[in-house]
Motif scaffolding. Structure first.
Motif, short mmCIF file in Angstrom:
data_model
loop_
_atom_site.label_atom_id
_atom_site.label_comp_id
_atom_site.label_asym_id
_atom_site.label_seq_id
_atom_site.Cartn_x
_atom_site.Cartn_y
_atom_site.Cartn_z
N UNK A 116 14.34 -9.04 2.23
CA UNK A 116 13.58 -7.81 2.54
C UNK A 116 14.14 -6.67 1.69
N UNK A 117 13.24 -5.92 1.07
CA UNK A 117 13.65 -4.79 0.25
C UNK A 117 12.65 -3.65 0.44
N UNK A 118 12.99 -2.48 -0.11
CA UNK A 118 12.07 -1.34 -0.14
C UNK A 118 11.47 -1.28 -1.53
N UNK A 119 10.16 -1.15 -1.61
CA UNK A 119 9.47 -1.04 -2.89
C UNK A 119 8.69 0.28 -2.94
N UNK A 120 8.69 0.91 -4.10
CA UNK A 120 7.91 2.14 -4.26
C UNK A 120 6.44 1.82 -4.18
N UNK A 121 5.76 2.50 -3.26
CA UNK A 121 4.31 2.36 -3.17
C UNK A 121 3.63 3.46 -3.98
N UNK A 122 4.15 4.70 -3.83
CA UNK A 122 3.64 5.84 -4.59
C UNK A 122 4.80 6.77 -4.91
N UNK A 123 4.77 7.39 -6.07
CA UNK A 123 5.82 8.34 -6.45
C UNK A 123 5.20 9.71 -6.70
N UNK A 124 6.05 10.73 -6.67
CA UNK A 124 5.63 12.10 -6.95
C UNK A 124 4.49 12.56 -6.04
N UNK A 125 4.59 12.21 -4.76
CA UNK A 125 3.55 12.53 -3.78
C UNK A 125 3.76 13.95 -3.27
N UNK A 126 2.70 14.75 -3.31
CA UNK A 126 2.76 16.13 -2.85
C UNK A 126 2.80 16.19 -1.32
N UNK A 127 3.69 17.04 -0.81
CA UNK A 127 3.81 17.21 0.64
C UNK A 127 4.66 18.44 0.92
N UNK A 128 4.95 18.65 2.19
CA UNK A 128 5.90 19.68 2.60
C UNK A 128 6.89 18.99 3.52
N UNK A 129 8.16 19.09 3.19
CA UNK A 129 9.21 18.45 3.97
C UNK A 129 9.93 19.51 4.78
N UNK A 130 10.03 19.30 6.08
CA UNK A 130 10.81 20.20 6.94
C UNK A 130 11.97 19.40 7.51
N UNK A 131 13.14 19.64 6.93
CA UNK A 131 14.35 19.01 7.44
C UNK A 131 14.92 19.88 8.55
N UNK A 132 15.88 19.36 9.28
CA UNK A 132 16.59 20.18 10.26
C UNK A 132 17.33 21.28 9.52
N UNK A 133 17.60 22.37 10.20
CA UNK A 133 18.37 23.44 9.56
C UNK A 133 19.76 22.90 9.23
N UNK A 134 20.42 23.49 8.24
CA UNK A 134 21.76 22.99 7.87
C UNK A 134 22.73 22.92 9.04
N UNK A 135 22.70 23.91 9.93
CA UNK A 135 23.64 23.87 11.06
C UNK A 135 23.26 22.77 12.05
N UNK A 136 21.95 22.60 12.31
CA UNK A 136 21.52 21.52 13.20
C UNK A 136 21.90 20.17 12.61
N UNK A 137 21.63 20.02 11.33
CA UNK A 137 21.92 18.76 10.65
C UNK A 137 23.41 18.44 10.70
N UNK A 138 24.24 19.46 10.43
CA UNK A 138 25.69 19.25 10.45
C UNK A 138 26.16 18.86 11.85
N UNK A 139 25.65 19.58 12.87
CA UNK A 139 26.03 19.29 14.25
C UNK A 139 25.63 17.87 14.65
N UNK A 140 24.43 17.46 14.28
CA UNK A 140 23.95 16.13 14.63
C UNK A 140 24.77 15.05 13.92
N UNK A 141 25.08 15.29 12.63
CA UNK A 141 25.87 14.31 11.89
C UNK A 141 27.27 14.20 12.47
N UNK A 142 27.84 15.32 12.92
CA UNK A 142 29.17 15.29 13.54
C UNK A 142 29.15 14.44 14.80
#
Length: 132
Positions: free
Chosen positions: A43-69
């Motif tokens: 089992x592997x991951x294969x690129x289906x589409x590249x350079x796809x337009x979107x908007x990515x909303x990640x967690x805020x840096x502080x939320x992300x750091x707290x969750x990773x901790x």
């Protein structure tokens, strides 16, 4: 406000869904099964589409750091102005942010609000690059 006339002027900035959802670029990957060198299935991951337009909303840096901790996963959301045709458990997005950090976003749910076929929200789970 116009000083000469004494009237205020209202201006509206109208942005299309397409422009709002075209801020970032991602690669959409799908789980695939290939034959390994020893003849077994791999089992592997294969690129289906590249350079796809979107908007990515990640967690805020502080939320992300707290969750990773706390060894928890973050829950980003990706927005599209078209149907990305992805399914839970079978797809992931690869996003490289402006700092050059790679984010692996595993599809958890896909929502087409009000079923208008104009806007899609994909809730994801951010995790490390794990095998398919």
């Amino acid at each position: 406000f116009d000083l000469a006339s004494g009237k205020s002027e209202r201006r509206r900035i109208v942005m299309s869904l397409e422009s709002l959802c075209s801020t970032h670029r991602i690669t959409i990957q799908v789980k695939t099964v290939t034959k390994g060198s020893a003849g077994g299935m791999q089992r592997t991951w294969a690129n289906q589409r590249t350079n796809v337009k979107c908007r990515v909303k990640l967690s805020s840096p502080s939320e992300s750091h707290d969750l990773k901790q706390e060894a928890q996963r973050t829950t980003p959301r990706v927005y599209f102005y078209f149907n990305p045709n992805v399914k839970t458990g079978e797809f992931r997005f690869v996003y490289v942010d402006t700092a050059g950090e790679t984010h692996y976003l595993y599809v958890k749910s896909v929502d087409n609000p009000h079923e208008l076929n104009k806007f899609w929200k994909v809730d994801c789970e951010e995790n490390k690059d794990v095998p398919a």
